[in-house]
Design a protein around this motif. Sequence first.
Motif, PDB file in Angstrom:
ATOM      1  N   ALA A  44      -4.050  -3.614  -7.786  1.00  0.00           N
ATOM      2  CA  ALA A  44      -4.556  -4.640  -6.862  1.00  0.00           C
ATOM      3  C   ALA A  44      -3.405  -4.978  -5.926  1.00  0.00           C
ATOM      4  O   ALA A  44      -2.434  -5.611  -6.331  1.00  0.00           O
ATOM      5  N   ILE A  45      -3.501  -4.524  -4.694  1.00  0.00           N
ATOM      6  CA  ILE A  45      -2.366  -4.651  -3.769  1.00  0.00           C
ATOM      7  C   ILE A  45      -2.198  -6.103  -3.340  1.00  0.00           C
ATOM      8  O   ILE A  45      -3.109  -6.703  -2.772  1.00  0.00           O
ATOM      9  N   THR A  46      -1.038  -6.674  -3.665  1.00  0.00           N
ATOM     10  CA  THR A  46      -0.783  -8.106  -3.455  1.00  0.00           C
ATOM     11  C   THR A  46       0.608  -8.263  -2.856  1.00  0.00           C
ATOM     12  O   THR A  46       1.596  -8.281  -3.592  1.00  0.00           O
ATOM     13  N   PRO A  47       0.721  -8.342  -1.542  1.00  0.00           N
ATOM     14  CA  PRO A  47       2.042  -8.262  -0.913  1.00  0.00           C
ATOM     15  C   PRO A  47       2.989  -9.426  -1.221  1.00  0.00           C
ATOM     16  O   PRO A  47       4.192  -9.237  -1.215  1.00  0.00           O
ATOM     17  N   ASP A  48       2.469 -10.624  -1.487  1.00  0.00           N
ATOM     18  CA  ASP A  48       3.376 -11.758  -1.643  1.00  0.00           C
ATOM     19  C   ASP A  48       3.739 -11.987  -3.111  1.00  0.00           C
ATOM     20  O   ASP A  48       2.864 -12.091  -3.976  1.00  0.00           O
ATOM     21  N   VAL A  85      -5.938   0.068 -12.417  1.00  0.00           N
ATOM     22  CA  VAL A  85      -6.272  -0.458 -11.088  1.00  0.00           C
ATOM     23  C   VAL A  85      -5.014  -1.059 -10.474  1.00  0.00           C
ATOM     24  O   VAL A  85      -4.328  -1.849 -11.113  1.00  0.00           O
ATOM     25  N   SER A  88       0.842  -1.192   0.000  1.00  0.00           N
ATOM     26  CA  SER A  88       0.000   0.000   0.000  1.00  0.00           C
ATOM     27  C   SER A  88       0.875   1.238   0.000  1.00  0.00           C
ATOM     28  O   SER A  88       1.931   1.240   0.634  1.00  0.00           O
ATOM     29  N   PRO A  89       0.445   2.290  -0.676  1.00  0.00           N
ATOM     30  CA  PRO A  89       1.203   3.541  -0.570  1.00  0.00           C
ATOM     31  C   PRO A  89       1.058   4.076   0.853  1.00  0.00           C
ATOM     32  O   PRO A  89       0.052   3.823   1.509  1.00  0.00           O
ATOM     33  N   GLN A 135      -9.170   1.745  -1.490  1.00  0.00           N
ATOM     34  CA  GLN A 135      -9.620   0.913  -0.375  1.00  0.00           C
ATOM     35  C   GLN A 135      -8.362   0.394   0.281  1.00  0.00           C
ATOM     36  O   GLN A 135      -7.621  -0.375  -0.326  1.00  0.00           O
ATOM     37  N   LYS A 136      -8.128   0.824   1.493  1.00  0.00           N
ATOM     38  CA  LYS A 136      -6.849   0.568   2.165  1.00  0.00           C
ATOM     39  C   LYS A 136      -6.425  -0.900   2.078  1.00  0.00           C
ATOM     40  O   LYS A 136      -7.209  -1.801   2.331  1.00  0.00           O
ATOM     41  N   ASP A 137      -5.165  -1.101   1.716  1.00  0.00           N
ATOM     42  CA  ASP A 137      -4.543  -2.419   1.623  1.00  0.00           C
ATOM     43  C   ASP A 137      -5.209  -3.336   0.600  1.00  0.00           C
ATOM     44  O   ASP A 137      -4.935  -4.534   0.584  1.00  0.00           O
ATOM     45  N   ALA A 138      -6.123  -2.814  -0.220  1.00  0.00           N
ATOM     46  CA  ALA A 138      -6.786  -3.688  -1.177  1.00  0.00           C
ATOM     47  C   ALA A 138      -6.636  -3.180  -2.620  1.00  0.00           C
ATOM     48  O   ALA A 138      -5.962  -3.814  -3.431  1.00  0.00           O
ATOM     49  N   VAL A 139      -7.245  -2.047  -2.922  1.00  0.00           N
ATOM     50  CA  VAL A 139      -7.312  -1.598  -4.312  1.00  0.00           C
ATOM     51  C   VAL A 139      -7.154  -0.078  -4.410  1.00  0.00           C
ATOM     52  O   VAL A 139      -7.690   0.651  -3.578  1.00  0.00           O
TER      53      VAL A 139
END
Lengths: 530, 336
Positions: free
Chosen positions: A240-244, A238, A33-34, A214-218
Amino acid sequence: MRYGLAGGLGLMLAAVAAPHAQAKTLVYCSEASPEGFTPAFYTSGTTFDATSKNIFSKLVEFERGTTTIVPGVAESWTISDDGTEYTFKLRPGVKFHSSAKFTPTRDLNADDIIWSFDRQRDAQHPFHAVSGGSYTYFGDMGMPDLIKGIEKVDDMTVKFTLARPESPFLADLAMDFASIMSAEYADQMMKAGTPEVVDQEPIGTGPFQFVAYQKDAVIRYKAHPDYWAGKAPIDDLVFAITPDAAVRWQKLQAGECHMMPYPNPADIEAMRSNPDITLMEQNGLNIGYVVFNTKKKPFDDKRVRQALTMAINKDAILEAVYQGAGSVAKNLIPPTIWSYNDAVKDYPYDPESAKNMLKEAGVEGLKTDLWAMPVQRPYNPNARRMAELIQSDWAKVGVEAEIVSYEWGEYLKRARAGEDSTMLIGWTGDNGDPDNFFGPLLSCAAANGGNNYTNWCHQPFDEKLVKARLVSDQAERTKLYEEAQVIMKEEAPIVTIAHSVVFEPMRKEVKNYKIDPFGGHIFYGVDIEG
Amino acid sequence: MLRFLLARLGVLIPTFLGVTLLAFGLIRLIPGDPILLMAGQHVVSDEQRATLMQRYGFDQPLPVQYLTFLGELAHGNLGQSITTRQPVLNEFLTLFPATVELALCALLLATLIGIPAGVIAAIRRGSVFDHVLMGTSLTGFSMPIFWWGLLLIILFSGTLHWTPVSGRIDLLYFFEPVTGFMLIDSLLSGQEGAFTSAARHLILPTIVLGTIPLAIIARQTRSAMLEVLNEDYVRTARAKGLAPSRVVGVHALRNALIPVVTTIGLQASSAFSGAILTETIFSWPGIGKWLVDAVGRRDYPSVQGGILLIASIVMLVNFSVDLIYGLLNPRIRHGR
């Protein structure tokens, strides 16, 4: 409901496209996330990708995929003969984004430029402390002392007056912290009693405009229809926040995203052989290196530094630490930066000669510490492993190194205080100017408390750096930096290990993506076909 | 029952105060300076650092900072994240429903399968079912979550294409959150297929997060049932000629459930605190990963606020478990 591999993407695209018949949506599986949406507050690439790289413009910009400076919202500029006055002529008709809270009533003008810089430099500015403002990059680039004044000549002309000539200044203005925000938006939000909205729902003049987070998501963006350089080929963007990283790779294969950053080195081969995937790669604008603290004995002796340099097997490190995703570094700056001196010859890996040289220097049974960074960085994916390899290399020439590590903030603080003898560190370039490597990392000004952890202050070398900053003729500057690289190699204050390679995997449908040499992700100009 | 309730509530207040001290103190015991960490390799001048420390109130002596924290807390203010500059409570409330939604689904799965499986294994002690169940649950209990999650993604999403890889809903669906619970919000949005998409996104994370609680609940139910089935009153019930289903379902299970409820409560507490690994693998925007990130950045307000909120929720869960004991067993209720 069943997804097929190819069908999955089709479904996804058809699905995303459904609300607007022909809308092209690019989905980017970002890594985190930014931290926020005002680039001047932050220093991380993740935040810049989500902000300055895509929603803001700067006075001047880097041409996509290069380190060349091109006009941004300033269509032209002049530099006074003494190099201290920069006058920018602004591009007419530059439109700001609009949102539910803000509809711009005017185009970009000099007030916006002044607002964007004064917020950072003037502690009395009404927005200086809004959102807890910390302007690290602005400070670290030396802007507070350098910029003496910013003046509105007329609505479309701005003049920067510098305290001294500084040739990298133009490149500095293309950096993320120099993003131009809307003074009109700020005024309106201040009047509404919600100034912090400016930092949460950004309004810029860049190719994409912010829609929702949407925090930690999109994070959702749409193409700015009135972007000054023309609307982007895609309609929606878009994140799509994907940490792994392994999951990002699965999503890319399943067609849940079109692009992903920072793949696992272990997945590179599979990416290369997958017919649905294009794998782009490029040398990163970075350097991983070993520092000798020249204030400590025996590292003040260049023979010792040279010997220890020759004792390190760089090829072995490249294979074990970078797993092939790197190239051996012989200079401080990577080959993509102008003034790179290819004539410099690297020290060979030669433990026998190293042993003799140490003997000649009168060094026997040397014990030292070797600091290893506790974090993973693009320029050094595994500092601990690198330290272990160097430890065993040095043991072969009779030098006993003890590996030391601290929490990251502590590591840097203690290193700046000169507590280490030898340490691992590295650097990623900010603006493509050679000074951005030499200045902070090896100049006398950056020794003793700055990022010059070697504390090496060598007059013949430093004179070249200082001179190169004052002259604006690039050919002359190139010559100075080339000479500086020869001196640096001979004096060996650091062991240059590697420039890492940046990989960008994407689906075949993605066209015209260009790798940003600064490590960012820029989606203007990118298209989706099929 | 009222006295029991009040006594339980009485314990909550000192516990809460203790938690505020821990939440405040622990993060400050870890070395690391939030301002230097934020700057990374960029040089922050001493003057600049001092200004920021003052702005965030970190320049005050620790006891003063703690009292300020308590004072603000009394006004319902948990402070502002020093990273995102958003109120901590807002961030928590944005993310917490995702954690709860996943936790409830996982616990529901674990309970609905775990209890019957444990009961059957106890009744058919020594049978093949019993052995298989005990073997499987031991495997489930020792499963490395990260590996397990990735394995399921590769199999069900990558190879079979039955489930989406990660996220909470297909990106096609875009609506403002109302409750924060995706299953509910997707229904409220009225968009066709949104609910199905949200449900499909829940399948794998539910299985992954539910695996360990499921194994624990099944084993716990089995051993509690075995103990109870040997009790005199069960023999009496059987001797009276009651139907076996009534003996097991009413007489035995009700008593065997007490330790099982304790276990479920403990599992619920840990699930509500956020499941860092499951959240990371499935890109699930919950509080587990948020809190770990905040610790990494030494974002003191987020960490202390987050821990405090989670601890309060755990205390409430335990409180509810206590109440359920009371309902299940009058002896506990009456303090005998």
